[in-house]
Design an enzyme around this catalytic site. Sequence first.
Site, short mmCIF file in Angstrom:
data_model
loop_
_atom_site.label_atom_id
_atom_site.label_comp_id
_atom_site.label_asym_id
_atom_site.label_seq_id
_atom_site.Cartn_x
_atom_site.Cartn_y
_atom_site.Cartn_z
N GLY A 141 41.48 33.71 63.59
CA GLY A 141 40.24 33.02 63.00
C GLY A 141 38.99 33.38 63.85
N ASN A 197 47.91 32.34 59.17
CA ASN A 197 48.31 32.88 57.66
C ASN A 197 47.39 33.63 56.89
OD1 ASN A 197 46.55 30.85 57.11
ND2 ASN A 197 47.82 29.86 55.49
N THR A 235 41.89 32.20 55.87
CA THR A 235 40.44 32.40 56.50
C THR A 235 40.42 33.49 57.61
OG1 THR A 235 40.48 30.46 57.22
CG2 THR A 235 39.74 30.30 55.24
N GLY A 236 41.19 33.56 58.39
CA GLY A 236 41.62 34.46 59.44
C GLY A 236 41.47 35.75 58.94
N LEU A 289 44.58 25.51 66.32
CA LEU A 289 43.15 25.69 65.55
C LEU A 289 43.39 25.83 64.27
CD1 LEU A 289 42.64 26.23 68.89
CD2 LEU A 289 40.65 27.63 67.95
N ASN A 336 53.99 19.65 62.57
CA ASN A 336 54.98 20.81 62.98
C ASN A 336 54.68 21.18 64.27
OD1 ASN A 336 56.46 20.80 60.62
ND2 ASN A 336 55.18 22.21 59.62
N TYR A 361 38.38 17.89 54.67
CA TYR A 361 38.60 18.29 56.22
C TYR A 361 38.21 17.19 56.97
CZ TYR A 361 36.81 21.35 59.91
OH TYR A 361 36.73 22.18 61.14
#
Length: 319
Positions: free
Chosen positions: A14, A36, A39-40, A81, A107, A153
Amino acid sequence: MKIRKTCIVTGGAGFIGSHLCQALLANDCSVYCLDNLLTGNLNNIKSLENDQSFRFYKIDVTKPLDEKLIKDDKIDLIYHLASPASPPQYRRFAIETLLVNSVGTYNMLQLAKKNKARFLLASTSEVYGDPKEHPQKETYFGNVNPVGIRACYDESKRFAEALTMEFNRKNKLAVRIVRIFNTYGPNMQADDGRVISNFITQAISYKPLTVYGSGRQTRSFCYVSDMVSGLIKVMEGEKTNGQIVNLGNPDEIKIIDLANLILKLTGSSSKVVKLNKRLQDDPEKRKPDISLAEKLIAFNPEVSLTEGLKNTIAYFRNL
Ligand code: UDP
């Protein structure tokens, strides 16, 4: 002899995560970057690919981690993050946002516990909601709508903070929580919908700059290199254990003034248009009180808004 640390950075592809991976490698750490790519973006970590100390895994941290991936390494530090972070993105991926900040945080805390690693949670100034206290200190509990349009969020980050503190209290896990205020710089996604990426891309393509609402709302913008050096200092510091620390640049500006500054720095002839307020619960003002970070880690943002915007404009022009 310098002790080489092994770090996990979730959300490492990201915007802030990619700069953090780079800085950790430069500090002689080895880095597992987990992302994953919701959005990165792989482009953000392209320059790190050939570094022997860097490993990228496309992983969703809400799923149990296959620990074979980290082989025999003992993890020393976990920087958590991973989460969509711009308002249009967390609206689009609302459930994913709730899950990465709850299940994903759980996790990563379990992994930290198993490895006796230090854990840093990247939280957000959004936990203060539309604040009634200004500037915002860490002791302020916030003014958050628990079922509003930003709740996926705000509330999931608040949950993540609570969970992190319980691992600290119950398991004596070494944790740090950083509340990140608006941050900008290279590697922001051009289409992530944040104000600085929007205004710059609009200005350099001679489209109107879209100010939502009156433009009198304020934000305080921190350049990404200042943010990353603050994150590392909070992680490395001893006095920061179990602490919640604001990081950001207290230099506050009205959104309309930001639009005009970006027009000036790009030399663009774009107009400014005022549109409807974007999101319900859009905070009217935001400015961090960073006195705790100053005291604990001598945090002192160095990059001025003009200097940081010039670098960011150059990045967007090069895309
Ligand atoms: N904003 C704006 N025009 C845009 C994008 C955002 O006027 O094209 C405003 C937005 O309504 C908010 C502020 O700029 O008041 C900061 O928005 P951003 O999405 O960057 O982050 P936020 O601080 O709201 O999470």
